[in-house]
Motif scaffolding. Structure first.
Motif, PDB file in Angstrom:
ATOM      1  N   THR A 155      34.787  51.122  51.013  1.00 19.53           N
ATOM      2  CA  THR A 155      34.329  49.814  50.532  1.00 19.53           C
ATOM      3  C   THR A 155      33.057  49.384  51.252  1.00 19.53           C
ATOM      4  O   THR A 155      32.150  48.815  50.630  1.00 19.53           O
ATOM      5  N   GLU A 156      32.965  49.673  52.542  1.00 22.88           N
ATOM      6  CA  GLU A 156      31.749  49.305  53.275  1.00 22.88           C
ATOM      7  C   GLU A 156      30.550  50.095  52.780  1.00 22.88           C
ATOM      8  O   GLU A 156      29.448  49.542  52.660  1.00 22.88           O
ATOM      9  N   THR A 157      30.756  51.375  52.477  1.00 19.40           N
ATOM     10  CA  THR A 157      29.659  52.181  51.933  1.00 19.40           C
ATOM     11  C   THR A 157      29.169  51.589  50.621  1.00 19.40           C
ATOM     12  O   THR A 157      27.957  51.465  50.383  1.00 19.40           O
ATOM     13  N   ALA A 158      30.104  51.210  49.757  1.00 24.99           N
ATOM     14  CA  ALA A 158      29.724  50.652  48.460  1.00 24.99           C
ATOM     15  C   ALA A 158      29.017  49.314  48.604  1.00 24.99           C
ATOM     16  O   ALA A 158      28.002  49.060  47.938  1.00 24.99           O
ATOM     17  N   LEU A 159      29.521  48.463  49.479  1.00 28.06           N
ATOM     18  CA  LEU A 159      28.903  47.151  49.664  1.00 28.06           C
ATOM     19  C   LEU A 159      27.505  47.274  50.263  1.00 28.06           C
ATOM     20  O   LEU A 159      26.590  46.529  49.900  1.00 28.06           O
ATOM     21  N   GLU A 160      27.326  48.218  51.174  1.00 27.42           N
ATOM     22  CA  GLU A 160      26.000  48.441  51.752  1.00 27.42           C
ATOM     23  C   GLU A 160      25.045  49.026  50.721  1.00 27.42           C
ATOM     24  O   GLU A 160      23.867  48.653  50.664  1.00 27.42           O
ATOM     25  N   ALA A 161      25.544  49.938  49.894  1.00 33.32           N
ATOM     26  CA  ALA A 161      24.681  50.636  48.944  1.00 33.32           C
ATOM     27  C   ALA A 161      24.273  49.737  47.773  1.00 33.32           C
ATOM     28  O   ALA A 161      23.096  49.683  47.398  1.00 33.32           O
ATOM     29  N   PHE A 162      25.233  49.049  47.185  1.00 30.63           N
ATOM     30  CA  PHE A 162      24.956  48.227  46.001  1.00 30.63           C
ATOM     31  C   PHE A 162      24.606  46.787  46.352  1.00 30.63           C
ATOM     32  O   PHE A 162      23.868  46.131  45.616  1.00 30.63           O
ATOM     33  N   GLY A 163      25.179  46.293  47.465  1.00 33.47           N
ATOM     34  CA  GLY A 163      25.057  44.867  47.784  1.00 33.47           C
ATOM     35  C   GLY A 163      26.118  44.087  47.030  1.00 33.47           C
ATOM     36  O   GLY A 163      26.504  44.467  45.911  1.00 33.47           O
ATOM     37  N   PRO A 164      26.615  42.986  47.600  1.00 29.47           N
ATOM     38  CA  PRO A 164      27.690  42.231  46.955  1.00 29.47           C
ATOM     39  C   PRO A 164      27.363  41.735  45.549  1.00 29.47           C
ATOM     40  O   PRO A 164      28.270  41.580  44.724  1.00 29.47           O
ATOM     41  N   ALA A 165      26.105  41.513  45.258  1.00 29.44           N
ATOM     42  CA  ALA A 165      25.728  41.009  43.937  1.00 29.44           C
ATOM     43  C   ALA A 165      25.840  42.070  42.851  1.00 29.44           C
ATOM     44  O   ALA A 165      25.666  41.762  41.663  1.00 29.44           O
ATOM     45  N   ARG A 166      26.122  43.325  43.258  1.00 33.50           N
ATOM     46  CA  ARG A 166      26.338  44.392  42.268  1.00 33.50           C
ATOM     47  C   ARG A 166      27.684  45.083  42.481  1.00 33.50           C
ATOM     48  O   ARG A 166      27.876  46.232  42.062  1.00 33.50           O
ATOM     49  N   VAL A 167      28.609  44.377  43.102  1.00 35.10           N
ATOM     50  CA  VAL A 167      29.971  44.894  43.312  1.00 35.10           C
ATOM     51  C   VAL A 167      30.949  43.866  42.789  1.00 35.10           C
ATOM     52  O   VAL A 167      30.758  42.656  42.966  1.00 35.10           O
ATOM     53  N   MET A 168      32.021  44.340  42.150  1.00 30.97           N
ATOM     54  CA  MET A 168      33.032  43.427  41.606  1.00 30.97           C
ATOM     55  C   MET A 168      34.435  43.953  41.892  1.00 30.97           C
ATOM     56  O   MET A 168      34.656  45.164  41.985  1.00 30.97           O
ATOM     57  N   PHE A 169      35.369  43.024  42.011  1.00 32.71           N
ATOM     58  CA  PHE A 169      36.765  43.372  42.255  1.00 32.71           C
ATOM     59  C   PHE A 169      37.474  43.713  40.958  1.00 32.71           C
ATOM     60  O   PHE A 169      37.291  43.062  39.936  1.00 32.71           O
ATOM     61  N   GLY A 170      38.318  44.759  41.017  1.00 32.45           N
ATOM     62  CA  GLY A 170      39.205  45.089  39.911  1.00 32.45           C
ATOM     63  C   GLY A 170      40.543  45.540  40.460  1.00 32.45           C
ATOM     64  O   GLY A 170      40.597  46.299  41.431  1.00 32.45           O
ATOM     65  N   SER A 171      41.633  45.087  39.857  1.00 38.88           N
ATOM     66  CA  SER A 171      42.954  45.416  40.387  1.00 38.88           C
ATOM     67  C   SER A 171      43.419  46.823  40.014  1.00 38.88           C
ATOM     68  O   SER A 171      44.196  47.438  40.732  1.00 38.88           O
ATOM     69  N   ASP A 172      42.965  47.327  38.879  1.00 38.12           N
ATOM     70  CA  ASP A 172      43.483  48.557  38.280  1.00 38.12           C
ATOM     71  C   ASP A 172      44.986  48.442  38.003  1.00 38.12           C
ATOM     72  O   ASP A 172      45.708  49.424  38.064  1.00 38.12           O
ATOM     73  N   TRP A 173      45.444  47.236  37.704  1.00 36.97           N
ATOM     74  CA  TRP A 173      46.825  47.035  37.271  1.00 36.97           C
ATOM     75  C   TRP A 173      47.009  47.649  35.895  1.00 36.97           C
ATOM     76  O   TRP A 173      46.088  47.574  35.075  1.00 36.97           O
ATOM     77  N   PRO A 174      48.124  48.280  35.569  1.00 38.65           N
ATOM     78  CA  PRO A 174      49.313  48.462  36.399  1.00 38.65           C
ATOM     79  C   PRO A 174      49.345  49.748  37.200  1.00 38.65           C
ATOM     80  O   PRO A 174      50.350  50.033  37.846  1.00 38.65           O
ATOM     81  N   VAL A 175      48.264  50.538  37.152  1.00 40.39           N
ATOM     82  CA  VAL A 175      48.250  51.782  37.932  1.00 40.39           C
ATOM     83  C   VAL A 175      48.485  51.483  39.405  1.00 40.39           C
ATOM     84  O   VAL A 175      49.185  52.214  40.106  1.00 40.39           O
ATOM     85  N   CYS A 176      47.930  50.379  39.876  1.00 39.38           N
ATOM     86  CA  CYS A 176      48.063  50.007  41.282  1.00 39.38           C
ATOM     87  C   CYS A 176      49.509  49.774  41.700  1.00 39.38           C
ATOM     88  O   CYS A 176      49.841  49.864  42.892  1.00 39.38           O
ATOM     89  N   THR A 177      50.393  49.475  40.750  1.00 43.90           N
ATOM     90  CA  THR A 177      51.771  49.148  41.115  1.00 43.90           C
ATOM     91  C   THR A 177      52.543  50.347  41.628  1.00 43.90           C
ATOM     92  O   THR A 177      53.655  50.191  42.144  1.00 43.90           O
ATOM     93  N   GLU A 178      51.975  51.533  41.503  1.00 47.48           N
ATOM     94  CA  GLU A 178      52.589  52.697  42.141  1.00 47.48           C
ATOM     95  C   GLU A 178      52.551  52.564  43.660  1.00 47.48           C
ATOM     96  O   GLU A 178      53.354  53.181  44.364  1.00 47.48           O
TER      97      GLU A 178
END
Length: 277
Positions: free
Chosen positions: A217-240
């Motif tokens: 996550t730190e690599t992605a935030l540094e590379a894209f910057g917060p203004a080009r990163v978004m949260f996604g749950s990946d529900w319901p796959v995440c429920t595993e």
């Protein structure tokens, strides 16, 4: 109000999800009625519903679902990018009930044996049509396909690309290279964005902790910057691995070092802007 930029629904009585292993705990129905109370309880007010399988019937169903539920603010659907009438097909989808909720297109590039599938002339023509329709394109790829993503995004600056699940980095083996370098190369292009989604699924289910996700996550935030990163749950796959609320809490922990404005971007602003919610 938090935006969940990546979740699914499916009903096995309508069609099989043949990518789910037979004995998996997620091999059952997951409906919006299952998600909504969990999302509301977690402070999520808008979501983006993302395609699961490559059949033409699913996207119209998702658009109709979005039209009848105020939780869904956008749909990333599927259509065959290589079809010769791709422009007409995208227009047809926009004219269906709920067609205004179509925000993007996705294809399971991760399952294509050709690492350069995105660079095929017929696929590139389809991607150009996606851009002309004012839609974005979600990339569901594996790490070795990132170079093709970069070449494709560089050749189509008018199209916004959204990288799902950070290209599924090798979290279980704690590997960073060459994934991190390829991710940074993609992120150097201004028409690319990324989702903090699906990472827990790539971690070792027996030993991994939230801290194991941090380098990625730190690599992605540094590379894209917060203004080009978004949260996604990946529900319901995440429920595993975790509940909906736990996934959101993990994302909050992993982004705790951000400023208030940056946090708002990751959990609301980026998705709203990129998908036009």
């Amino acid at each position: 109000m938090t935006v969940d930029a990546h979740h699914h629904v499916w009903d096995l009585s309508i069609r099989d999800q043949d990518w789910i292993p037979e004995l998996s705990p997620i091999r059952r129905d997951f409906t919006l009625a299952d998600l909504e109370p969990e999302a509301r309880a977690a402070g999520v007010g808008r979501t983006v519903l993302v395609q699961t399988i490559t059949v033409p019937e699913e996207t119209p169903e998702f658009l109709a679902l979005a039209a009848s539920h105020d939780l869904i603010a956008g749909v990333v659907g599927w259509t065959d990018l290589a079809r010769p009438d791709i422009t007409d097909e995208l227009a047809r989808l926009r004219e269906l009930p709920g067609g205004q909720y179509l925000k993007g297109i996705r294809h399971q590039v991760q399952g294509e044996p050709d690492p350069d599938w995105l660079l095929r002339p017929d696929v590139r023509r389809g991607l150009a049509a996606v851009a002309e329709a004012g839609l974005v394109y979600d990339l569901i790829v594996l790490p070795h396909q990132l170079p093709a993503c970069t070449k494709t995004a560089a050749s189509l600056p008018e199209l916004t690309f959204v990288l799902d699940h950070l290209a599924k980095p090798p979290i279980a083996s704690r590997g960073l290279a060459p994934w991190s370098g390829d991710l940074r190369t993609l992120a150097a292009l201004p028409n690319t964005t990324a989702k903090l989604s699906g990472l827990l699924t790539e971690a070792d289910p027996t030993t991994s902790t939230t801290a194991d996700l941090r380098p990625y996550t730190e690599t992605a935030l540094e590379a894209f910057g917060p203004a080009r990163v978004m949260f996604g749950s990946d529900w319901p796959v995440c429920t595993e691995r975790a509940t909906y609320g736990e996934v959101l809490d993990m994302a909050g922990e992993l982004t705790a070092g951000l400023s208030a404005a940056e946090h708002t971007e990751v959990f609301e602003g980026t998705a709203a802007r990129v998908y036009g919610l």
